[in-house]
Design an enzyme around this catalytic site. Structure first.
Site, short mmCIF file in Angstrom:
data_model
loop_
_atom_site.label_atom_id
_atom_site.label_comp_id
_atom_site.label_asym_id
_atom_site.label_seq_id
_atom_site.Cartn_x
_atom_site.Cartn_y
_atom_site.Cartn_z
N HIS A 98 0.85 -1.19 0.00
CA HIS A 98 0.00 0.00 0.00
C HIS A 98 0.89 1.24 0.00
CE1 HIS A 98 -3.17 -2.84 0.95
NE2 HIS A 98 -4.06 -1.87 0.84
N GLU B 293 1.03 4.30 1.26
CA GLU B 293 1.52 4.98 2.46
C GLU B 293 2.49 4.11 3.26
OE1 GLU B 293 -1.57 4.09 1.49
OE2 GLU B 293 -2.97 4.53 3.13
N CYS C 65 -6.94 3.18 4.09
CA CYS C 65 -7.93 2.12 4.21
C CYS C 65 -8.13 1.74 5.68
CB CYS C 65 -7.52 0.90 3.39
SG CYS C 65 -6.04 0.03 4.00
N CYS D 185 -4.19 0.13 6.77
CA CYS D 185 -3.28 1.28 6.83
C CYS D 185 -3.64 2.22 7.98
CB CYS D 185 -3.31 2.03 5.50
SG CYS D 185 -2.69 1.06 4.10
#
Length: 601
Positions: A296, A298, A354, A418
């Site tokens: 992901h 980030e 998310c 996340c």
């Protein structure tokens, strides 16, 4: 009264001739200027003279009071009325308004901006979102406002419009899927910079927001002009590093980390840029730390930051380069090194992370009545499912995944969301367990989103849900509360299917790295430069070569080395316990076997 201290001067130009008007309001000054111009070139019957209307609160247009100038409108010819109307249309396009300030006021006093700031402050002293639209407000408050529009296509072939507003030779850009939205974005950027007016969601009234215990909502907002700078820097860097590899420009989530020193954004430095929305498949997990488990955007950007931190510590290994490092020797603490004073890191994500920060945000505007069907799961720890999209709440279990269950495909590999990982960073820091034996904890100063910033959900997700239950953290570990903001030019939602690749770039890299998310290795099937294996090698080098390290005995086992960093492990366990005390679930752990690899000799 403030209005008695200044007046407005309106100047207009018709056929090269300038006409002036002055009054205590813009309206009165405009009437005065128009009357002066009309007197000069419109002749009325019987030598009638036009004089400005006296402003009145409730003027009765059925009376004769407004005909003090001697003009009998009812008896005027149609041709004369048309002349007046045409002249007023010409004049309307020629006005320039200048505040005439009382000499008793300070030189820096700007009555228009002062009035703006008053209108942007609520009764309780807190900022609020202005009632008027940004374009209308901009025209009302500032002079010489000019918009220019150009359309363009971004890397994903979605049509965008770019508007540039120029005010007194200063330019402000705005983008959007339509001209109207792009114009609004440009106006917001100008208002934020010139008048300190914010249309940020952080300014909107939230009735049920779990705000910081000791702070007010305004203290949680990063200034809009800084947020826009961070977002623009990351986007520009992405467009720069993707050149030559445009095939990998397709993305759903873009993230990056920007570093500032003493909050000087004119010299801000982009540390990392990344994209991605997928995790490794269980069958491709590695027992030697050679794959990226979570791609992901980030999460990848944070790993790129780790790579940068290792490189900065490497500069300390030589006296000739030590001064270039963002770290300094720590002579009064338990950690050998710490960040230089004033160094801050800012995380940008083009959408809400998310998990808990995102799942409730897209359609919620008013939080006065909570009717969301999943409201009982607010704050719950959530996991990302292997080969899937979205997140699900963690079940109340011991949080153990087994190697024998995941590798053959009997179990689907689960990864913490996340939102949950960012909440973890706000307790244990972003430096990771290995570096925690060398440097003091490093925390994010701010988080800037490109869309879907909902103050209540974002604050709860990143720090608010455990602020009342977290306890017993060993100093200097603490609950970090990053500033929050959303950029003026929001990024439109991308409805395309998420790509199966992730890209990453770190300050100092000469080229972009592209990773196959499902395999956790580069598209050339090489080990990524930001894996556990790569960092363990760098850590071993630092322990042997950094000045000021007392214990240079490196445990060659990765898992044992992490476990030996006591304060970090205490802070991490307290984090897990805080979530459990709040009945928000148990942190899910990866199979133990993936950390049982050794450092190559």
């Amino acid at each position: 009264m403030l209005t008695k201290l200044f007046s407005f001067i309106v100047s207009l130009q018709v056929d090269g001739q300038k006409y002036m008007g002055q009054g205590r309001s813009k309206k009165v000054a405009r009437i005065e200027a128009a009357a002066t111009a009309l007197r000069s070139f419109i002749q009325f019957k019987d030598g009638a003279v036009l004089s400005p209307l006296k402003p009145a609160g409730n003027l009765d247009f059925t009376s004769d009071e407004h005909l003090e100038n001697g003009i009998d409108i009812e008896n005027m010819s149609k041709q004369e009325l048309v002349q007046i109307i045409e002249a007023m249309i010409v004049l309307e396009k020629s006005f320039a308004i200048t505040p005439c300030v009382n000499p008793m006021l300070p030189e820096t006093y700007d009555p228009m901006i002062q009035n703006v700031n008053k209108s942007a402050i609520a009764v309780d002293g807190q900022k609020k979102v202005p009632d008027k639209g940004p374009v209308m407000l901009l025209y009302e408050l500032l002079n010489d406002v000019n918009f220019d529009c150009m359309s363009f296509y971004n890397a994903q072939n979605n049509c965008h419009f770019k508007m540039t507003v120029t005010i007194n030779e200063k330019k402000f850009d705005g983008t959007g899927p339509s001209k109207k939205l792009a114009k609004n974005a440009a106006a917001k950027a100008a208002l934020a910079s010139l008048c300190n007016i914010s249309y940020s969601p952080m300014m909107a009234p939230q009735k049920n927001v779990p705000l910081p215990i000791d702070d007010k909502s305004s203290s949680m907002e990063l200034p809009q002009i800084h947020a826009d700078t961070i977002g623009q820097l990351v986007l520009e860097k992405f467009m720069e590093v993707i050149k030559g590899q445009e095939a990998y420009s397709r993305r759903k989530v873009l993230a990056g980390i920007v570093m500032t020193e003493n909050m000087n954004f004119s010299e801000a430095k982009v540390i990392s840029v990344s994209t991605g929305t997928k995790c490794v498949s269980g069958e491709h997990m590695s027992v030697n730390g050679a794959v990226l488990n979570d791609s992901h955007a980030e999460i990848v950007s944070r790993r790129c930051l780790l790579k940068y931190l290792y490189a900065q510590l490497d500069l300390q290994c030589s006296q000739a380069t030590a001064y270039q490092s963002i770290f300094v020797r720590n002579t009064d603490g338990q950690y050998p090194y710490k960040l230089k004073s004033g160094v801050h890191f800012h995380l940008y994500i083009n959408t809400a992370p998310c998990g808990d920060a995102r799942i409730f945000s897209p359609h919620e505007k008013d939080t006065s009545v909570d009717k969301h069907p999943n409201r009982k799961s607010r704050g719950q720890l959530r996991t990302i499912i292997e080969s899937g999209e979205g997140t699900i709440p963690v079940k109340n279990s011991d949080g153990i995944q087994t190697w024998d269950g995941v590798m053959p495909g009997c179990q689907r590999l689960l990864t913490m969301s996340c939102s949950d990982k960012i909440a973890r960073w706000n307790i244990v820091g972003i430096q990771g367990s290995l570096l925690s034996s060398i440097i003091e904890p490093v925390y994010l100063h701010s988080i800037v989103l490109g869309s879907l910033l909902h103050p209540e959900h974002m604050y709860r997700a990143v720090c608010g849900r455990i602020e009342k239950s977290i306890q017993g953290l060993p100093p200097p570990y603490h609950l970090n509360k990053p500033l929050l903001a959303m950029v003026t030019c929001q990024e439109p939602r991308n409805h395309d299917k998420s790509p199966l690749f992730s890209v990453n770039w770190t300050f100092g890299d000469t080229e972009l790295e592209v990773v196959n998310c499902q395999k956790g290795r580069t598209i050339g099937n090489r080990v990524s430069r930001i894996t556990k294996q790569a960092f363990f090698v760098k850590y071993g080098f630092l322990i042997k070569n950094l000045p000021g390290i007392e214990n240079r005995n490196v445990t060659t086992d990765y898992g044992q080395t992490k476990a030996s960093v006591k304060d970090y492990q205490i802070a991490k366990q307290e984090l897990f316990a805080a979530f459990q005390r709040e009945d928000l679930g148990s942190w899910l752990k990866k199979p133990l076997e993936q950390d049982n690899f050794r450092l190559a000799k």
